[in-house]
Motif scaffolding. Structure first.
Motif, short mmCIF file in Angstrom:
data_model
loop_
_atom_site.label_atom_id
_atom_site.label_comp_id
_atom_site.label_asym_id
_atom_site.label_seq_id
_atom_site.Cartn_x
_atom_site.Cartn_y
_atom_site.Cartn_z
N VAL A 32 23.39 41.36 38.00
CA VAL A 32 24.45 40.49 38.51
C VAL A 32 25.29 39.97 37.36
O VAL A 32 24.78 39.70 36.27
CB VAL A 32 23.87 39.30 39.31
N LYS A 33 26.57 39.83 37.62
CA LYS A 33 27.50 39.19 36.68
C LYS A 33 27.64 37.73 37.08
O LYS A 33 28.10 37.43 38.19
CB LYS A 33 28.85 39.91 36.73
N LEU A 34 27.24 36.81 36.20
CA LEU A 34 27.23 35.39 36.56
C LEU A 34 27.57 34.53 35.34
O LEU A 34 27.58 35.00 34.21
CB LEU A 34 25.88 34.98 37.15
N THR A 35 27.85 33.26 35.63
CA THR A 35 28.15 32.29 34.58
C THR A 35 26.91 31.46 34.28
O THR A 35 25.90 31.51 34.97
CB THR A 35 29.29 31.37 35.03
N ARG A 36 27.02 30.67 33.22
CA ARG A 36 25.91 29.82 32.82
C ARG A 36 25.64 28.75 33.88
O ARG A 36 24.48 28.40 34.14
CB ARG A 36 26.25 29.16 31.48
N LYS A 37 26.68 28.24 34.51
CA LYS A 37 26.51 27.22 35.55
C LYS A 37 25.77 27.79 36.76
O LYS A 37 24.85 27.16 37.30
CB LYS A 37 27.88 26.70 35.99
N ARG A 80 22.04 28.20 35.94
CA ARG A 80 21.29 26.94 36.01
C ARG A 80 21.00 26.56 37.46
O ARG A 80 19.91 26.08 37.79
CB ARG A 80 22.08 25.83 35.32
N THR A 81 21.98 26.77 38.35
CA THR A 81 21.78 26.44 39.76
C THR A 81 20.73 27.34 40.39
O THR A 81 19.91 26.88 41.20
CB THR A 81 23.11 26.56 40.52
N ILE A 82 20.73 28.62 40.04
CA ILE A 82 19.74 29.56 40.58
C ILE A 82 18.34 29.15 40.16
O ILE A 82 17.39 29.16 40.96
CB ILE A 82 20.07 30.99 40.13
N ASN A 119 17.23 32.03 47.38
CA ASN A 119 17.51 30.67 47.86
C ASN A 119 18.94 30.25 47.54
O ASN A 119 19.56 29.51 48.31
CB ASN A 119 16.53 29.68 47.23
N TYR A 120 19.46 30.72 46.43
CA TYR A 120 20.84 30.39 46.06
C TYR A 120 21.84 31.04 47.01
O TYR A 120 22.81 30.42 47.44
CB TYR A 120 21.11 30.83 44.63
#
Length: 237
Positions: free
Chosen positions: A112-117, A120-122, A130-131
């Motif tokens: 997956v391509k994702l950000t740092r924020k 942290r939420t995941i 769950n996310y």
């Protein structure tokens, strides 16, 4: 010799014709640019996936290609450390990375391509499943088109279908809705019935309170605060 001038004249006219063949008398100038807007490519969702409840990100289109968590490019000033303290406009791009995230429903790792924020939420909610399966409007708006596709892929996995069937059996629902619109109507109906039941319970409680008489003798005496003296009734002579 008499026909020589006519031959020269015909040869000269033919040479002039070939020389000026490429020229045209049309004086209109063709524009080298176009005044119409360029056709922009908008990412779409396949037909077998339910429609995304929110519009694609028009400001930062890159956010629809991964899990950005609502983060976009930000702008500000760069202040120099010199005596003048000049300001220079600059921008900050989000911290984006490619990462393998384990999915319990799919039984495999998803690249997956994702950000740092979003990462942290995941980790805070306890995993990628769950996310993505959260029903909050703010979370659905953060997913974007890429997150919405991955959410549908997880919901169609055999493990999640089995889990949903067990939940429907506990709630007493006979069968699963075939379309997204039917599921939305069923959810709105259950919410409306729960609100009606709460209103009826409050009405019954109010009627019971109105019917029961209040005995003033059974009420407790008010407590005397510290520092206050209890008034005594005057003694008649």
């Amino acid at each position: 010799m008499a026909g020589l001038p006519t031959r020269l004249m015909s040869a000269s006219t033919s040479s002039l014709h070939t020389a000026f063949r490429g020229l045209s008398l049309n004086t209109t100038i063709k524009r080298t640019f176009s005044t119409s807007l360029a056709v922009q490519k908008v990412k779409t969702i396949p037909e077998h996936i339910p429609p995304y409840p929110y519009e694609p990100n028009r400001v930062y289109k890159q956010a629809d290609s991964g899990l950005y968590g609502g983060v976009s490019i930000s702008f500000g000033n760069k202040i120099s450390k010199g005596r003048n303290k000049g300001k220079t406009r600059r921008s900050w791009k989000p911290n984006v990375r490619w990462k393998k995230m384990p999915s319990e429903a799919l039984g495999e790792d998803v690249f997956v391509k994702l950000t740092r924020k979003a990462l942290r939420t995941i980790r805070k909610v306890g995993g990628l499943d769950n996310y993505l399966l959260c029903d909050k409007p703010s979370r659905l708006k953060e997913l974007g088109l890429a997150g919405w596709k991955l959410r549908y892929r997880i919901m169609q996995s055999p493990a999640m279908k089995k889990k949903f069937a067990e939940e429907r059996q506990k709630l007493g629902i006979a069968k699963a809705p075939t379309t997204f619109e039917e599921w939305l109507k069923a959810k709105q109906l259950t919410e409306a019935t729960s609100v009606i039941d709460a209103v009826e319970d409050a009405r019954e409680a109010a009627e019971i309170l109105e019917e029961t008489p209040i005995n003033e003798e059974s009420l407790p005496e008010p407590e005397v605060l510290k520092g206050e003296k209890k008034e005594q009734a005057p003694v008649l002579a």
